[in-house]
Structures are given as C-alpha cells and as structure tokens.
Design a protein around this motif. Structure first.
Motif, PDB file in Angstrom:
ATOM      1  N   ASP A 132       0.856  -1.179   0.000  1.00 18.96           N
ATOM      2  CA  ASP A 132       0.000   0.000   0.000  1.00 18.96           C
ATOM      3  C   ASP A 132       0.897   1.235   0.000  1.00 18.96           C
ATOM      4  O   ASP A 132       1.562   1.520   1.006  1.00 18.96           O
ATOM      5  CB  ASP A 132      -0.896   0.011   1.235  1.00 18.96           C
ATOM      6  N   ALA A 134       0.343   4.359   0.296  1.00 18.76           N
ATOM      7  CA  ALA A 134       0.009   5.344   1.321  1.00 18.76           C
ATOM      8  C   ALA A 134       0.594   4.978   2.681  1.00 18.76           C
ATOM      9  O   ALA A 134       0.868   5.849   3.508  1.00 18.76           O
ATOM     10  CB  ALA A 134      -1.503   5.498   1.422  1.00 18.76           C
ATOM     11  N   GLU A 135       0.763   3.682   2.916  1.00 16.01           N
ATOM     12  CA  GLU A 135       1.318   3.232   4.188  1.00 16.01           C
ATOM     13  C   GLU A 135       2.816   2.966   4.096  1.00 16.01           C
ATOM     14  O   GLU A 135       3.466   2.718   5.107  1.00 16.01           O
ATOM     15  CB  GLU A 135       0.608   1.953   4.644  1.00 16.01           C
ATOM     16  N   THR A 136       3.350   3.040   2.891  1.00 15.08           N
ATOM     17  CA  THR A 136       4.764   2.721   2.674  1.00 15.08           C
ATOM     18  C   THR A 136       5.637   3.958   2.528  1.00 15.08           C
ATOM     19  O   THR A 136       6.724   4.025   3.099  1.00 15.08           O
ATOM     20  CB  THR A 136       4.922   1.850   1.405  1.00 15.08           C
ATOM     21  N   LYS A 139       3.930  11.001   2.671  1.00 14.99           N
ATOM     22  CA  LYS A 139       2.841  11.586   1.895  1.00 14.99           C
ATOM     23  C   LYS A 139       3.308  12.403   0.672  1.00 14.99           C
ATOM     24  O   LYS A 139       2.809  12.182  -0.434  1.00 14.99           O
ATOM     25  CB  LYS A 139       1.967  12.456   2.802  1.00 14.99           C
ATOM     26  N   ASN A 142       4.668  10.084  -1.921  1.00 16.54           N
ATOM     27  CA  ASN A 142       3.559   9.316  -2.478  1.00 16.54           C
ATOM     28  C   ASN A 142       2.830  10.129  -3.544  1.00 16.54           C
ATOM     29  O   ASN A 142       2.343   9.591  -4.538  1.00 16.54           O
ATOM     30  CB  ASN A 142       2.595   8.923  -1.361  1.00 16.54           C
ATOM     31  N   THR A 352      11.365  -0.524  -1.643  1.00 18.56           N
ATOM     32  CA  THR A 352      10.511  -0.883  -0.503  1.00 18.56           C
ATOM     33  C   THR A 352      11.190  -1.794   0.514  1.00 18.56           C
ATOM     34  O   THR A 352      10.671  -1.965   1.617  1.00 18.56           O
ATOM     35  CB  THR A 352       9.196  -1.562  -0.961  1.00 18.56           C
ATOM     36  N   THR A 370      11.035   5.541   2.564  1.00 18.18           N
ATOM     37  CA  THR A 370       9.900   4.802   3.113  1.00 18.18           C
ATOM     38  C   THR A 370       9.750   5.175   4.580  1.00 18.18           C
ATOM     39  O   THR A 370      10.726   5.549   5.251  1.00 18.18           O
ATOM     40  CB  THR A 370      10.066   3.271   3.005  1.00 18.18           C
TER      41      THR A 370
END
Length: 447
Positions: A132, A134-136, A139, A142, A352, A370
C-alpha cells in the motif's frame, strides 16, 4: 557527512532544464502490468540511473549486489550518468540495450513519464505484491510519484528542505533559538544583518530568488499551497498562499536592503557547490537548503557552529512547525521492456526493502524514502540530520504536483517571482492572474 555534488547540482538547475526535457506524447506501448515474463527464470535487466560521482556509483553497485544476492537468477546491467533526455531517447527507441528500469532526479517530469506511456503504471504491481503506497511512502513522496491516477514511478531516496543557521552569529546577536514563524524569521534576519559600505559584512539571509535554493516552490511549501484546482486549472491566482508567499519574500528583499543592493552583494559571493558558499564563509547567517548542505558545510571547515532546524511557517500555522518541502529521486519500469516482472522485482527491492533503502541512504547521504526506513535504527547520520528525517515523515510536509508538461508551471511562477522582486511587476494580483492564465494555456497545448 559529505554528499556528492552531482546529486544536488541538478536541484539548482532544474528550472533551466525541466522545461526543456520534453517526453514524447506518442504511445510507447504501456502494458498496464500485462507482463508475461517469468521472474523466476534466469534473466538480465538493464538499469539506467543518473548518479555519476565515485561514491554514488559505489553505492548503486552495493545496492545492485544486494538485490542479485537476494535474486540470484536476475542479473542487473547498470548504466550510470544518464540524463532524462538520454533516458527518453532510449525509451522511445527500445531494443535490447534500452533500459528496463530507470531512475531520474527530476520529479517534475513524472507527469510526462506517466501521460506519455513511457513508463508502466505500477499500481497493479504494487497491488499484486500487497504493498500500500500510502502506508509505505511519506505523503509528499507518495504524491509526486503519480499523475492523474497513474503511478508510473515510486520514490527512491528523497530530499528535504530546512533552515541552516550560524549558531555563533545567533549568540552574538542575542538570538536564543531558530525562528519558528516567518515574523520571527524576518526579525532575526534583520538583527543578523551587518551593513558595510554599500554592501554587507554579514547578511542575515539572502532572500532573492536567485539566492541558491530560495526558489518559489521552496518558500511556498511552508504555506501549503494548492497549485491546481479539482478541474486541473491553475490555482495560483485563487489560493491566498501564493500571494502571501510572494509578499513575504518581497518584504524580506525590501527590508534587507533592496533588490539592487542584494544582487550586487550576491554577485561577489561564492557559488552554491564550492567551499566558498556564503553560508560556509559566514557571509550569510541563515540558509534555506536541503539535507546535503550539512555535509558540504562541515567539509568546508567553517569557523562557527552550524545549527539545523525546520523552515519557519506562517504565524497562523505555528501548529504545523516542523514541515518542509520534499522532493527526490524516482524509479520506474519502461513500457517497452519485455522483462517487466523481473524489472518489478528489482524496483520493489530498491524502493521498498527497508534494509536496502537504509543502506542506500547511508551511502548517498539522502533522506530514506519509506516510512519504515525513516525509523530504522540502522540509519547512520549526524544528529542534526534527524531534522530532515522528521521533515520527510511529517504529514504536513508538501511537494509540487506532477503536470502533463512537467515543471513548466513552476518556471512560470518563478519568472513572476523574478519580475516581482526586481520591481518589473508591481501589481501582484494582476501578475498572479497572468501567470495562472499562462499555466493553463501551456498545459492545454501540451495535452
């Protein structure tokens, strides 16, 4: 903690280069993850990147070695020192030597990369891998890696902008702490300024838009502006953040001696990337800059103690003190690649995998990209560097959005800044309206 100059030199030059790097709008065969290669088979992929300094090249080699150890069947052929122009030409032509994976320093070209179909949409790959974004990713990172619902890139390390200040000069001027609001910043800049003849023995801050990293988007990031409305039209003339940002900067220019005096003084100062940078020499007491400046400033062996803090915020946004402007390097997969699944394994690893991101950040001396890497105990840094890690992780930090014609809208806004600070434009509201109209026209022509 030195950082290689080539990694950061592209920051100052982006306004000159971004608008010139025009990606083709012809279809290049976007696959939308319709990749059919078997990533478990023995294969070789080509990775093109822009790093060129010896320590950077070594860092990339270490990153690739880590990947190949984890994926012994996938071999990576690395080609460095590649500009966006060269990458674009290769993406158009394709072939066995063309890149399967690319990385670029120019986040402003994401809109072109995505809209042209030069790079594949990574959303299906991310979803298949259970990642995800948005969670990785932080903001702002992203946000700047996608355009119009198409995530054709992911972040690969980042840059955060903050405030460097001369602690020795602060103490001498009776200033106890770095400014948190722009009104405090204004007062400190004046207090730190020592005139000498028609110049300065010490300037509190160089506010001019040509003053190294003091560009419009770096200033305005602290006002959390909205560059485009929901219909994709320029919001420059409507969002009060822009008028406030321009007004603040012009007030600093006027109060610190006026445009002509400041420009005359600036012409006598050292360049941005050398040891004679005016912050290094103590000629300028405060500097808006990125995380790389700390290493460069310390390497210059200054005769004062360097302080680092977030940039100030508007007085009515003091609760958001700690935020900053974020940008960075991006990575993507070529639509022309016949090995997109293998390419994704590489992209996934370098962007990631927490240990991989942390190791690369330690080697390159940039901000990890991240949220997990930002908190990793394996990060190695000067304690002052944590300021930039916190800025990157701050949910209120901002960036400039992708556009179909890249950073051209930023060039238009910056030009208004040059004209307004120099007195060529005196009616700011009218100037903002003209800039908005120009931005809309340029985008319409690019579509």
């Amino acid at each position: 903690m030195p950082t290689a100059i080539p990694e950061v030199a592209r920051k100052a030059a982006f306004a000159l280069t971004v608008s010139a790097v025009l990606l083709t709008t012809a279809c290049t065969g976007q696959s939308n993850s319709g990749a059919t290669d078997d990533a478990s088979k023995d294969t070789t992929i080509n990775f093109w990147h822009a790093w060129s300094a010896p320590n950077e090249v070594a860092a990339v080699k270490s990153l690739v070695t880590g990947f190949e150890k984890a994926h012994p069947n996938i071999h990576v052929n690395v080609v460095g020192n590649m500009t966006d122009d060269k990458i674009n030409q290769a993406l158009r032509s394709g072939g066995d030597k063309a890149p399967d994976v690319i990385s670029s320093f120019t986040t402003n070209n994401v809109g072109k990369f995505c809209s042209s179909g030069a790079l594949v949409d990574l959303n299906p790959f991310l979803k298949k891998s259970g990642i995800d974004p948005a969670e990785t990713f932080p903001k702002p990172m992203n946000e700047y890696t996608q355009f119009d619902g198409d995530r054709c890139t992911v972040p690969l390390l980042g840059d955060a902008y903050g405030l460097y200040y001369n602690k020795t000069a602060f103490a001498k001027a009776g200033i106890a702490n770095p400014p948190k609001t722009w009104s405090e910043f204004e007062a400190d800049a004046k207090k730190l300024t020592v005139r000498q003849g028609d110049g300065y023995r010490q300037l509190g801050f160089m506010p001019d838009y040509h003053g190294w990293e003091s560009t419009t988007e770096h200033y305005f990031g602290q006002f959390s502006p909205t560059y485009f409305d929901k219909n994709g039209k320029s919001d420059v003339a409507e969002d009060p953040a822009f008028e406030k940002g321009f007004t603040l900067q012009k007030k600093l220019v006027d109060e610190l001696g006026g445009f002509q005096r400041l420009e005359k003084f600036r012409a006598t100062l050292g360049d941005e990337w050398g040891a004679k940078h005016p912050f290094h020499t103590g000629q300028v007491a405060m500097q808006l800059d990125g995380e790389w400046r700390l290493g460069m400033a310390e390497a210059a062996k200054p005769k004062f103690e360097i302080g680092v803090a977030p940039l100030p915020v508007p007085d009515d946004q003091v609760a958001q003190y700690g935020k900053g402007y974020i940008t960075g390097t991006i990575a993507g997969i070529a639509a022309s690649s016949h090995q997109q699944n293998a390419a994704w394994e590489f992209v996934k690893y370098i962007t990631t995998n927490t240990d991989a991101v942390v190791g690369f950040a330690n080697d390159i001396h940039n901000v990890p990209s991240t949220l997990a890497a930002l908190k990793s105990p394996k990060l190695k840094y000067d304690p002052r560097f944590k300021t930039f890690l916190d800025i990157a992780a701050d949910p209120d930090s901002t960036t400039s959005p992708a556009s179909v014609n890249g950073g051209q809208y930023l060039v238009t806004i910056q030009q208004l800044g040059y004209d307004y600070e120099s007195g060529k434009v005196t009616d700011l509201k009218s100037g903002l309206k003209k800039a908005a109209a120009q931005i809309d026209t340029d985008i319409a022509q690019a579509q």
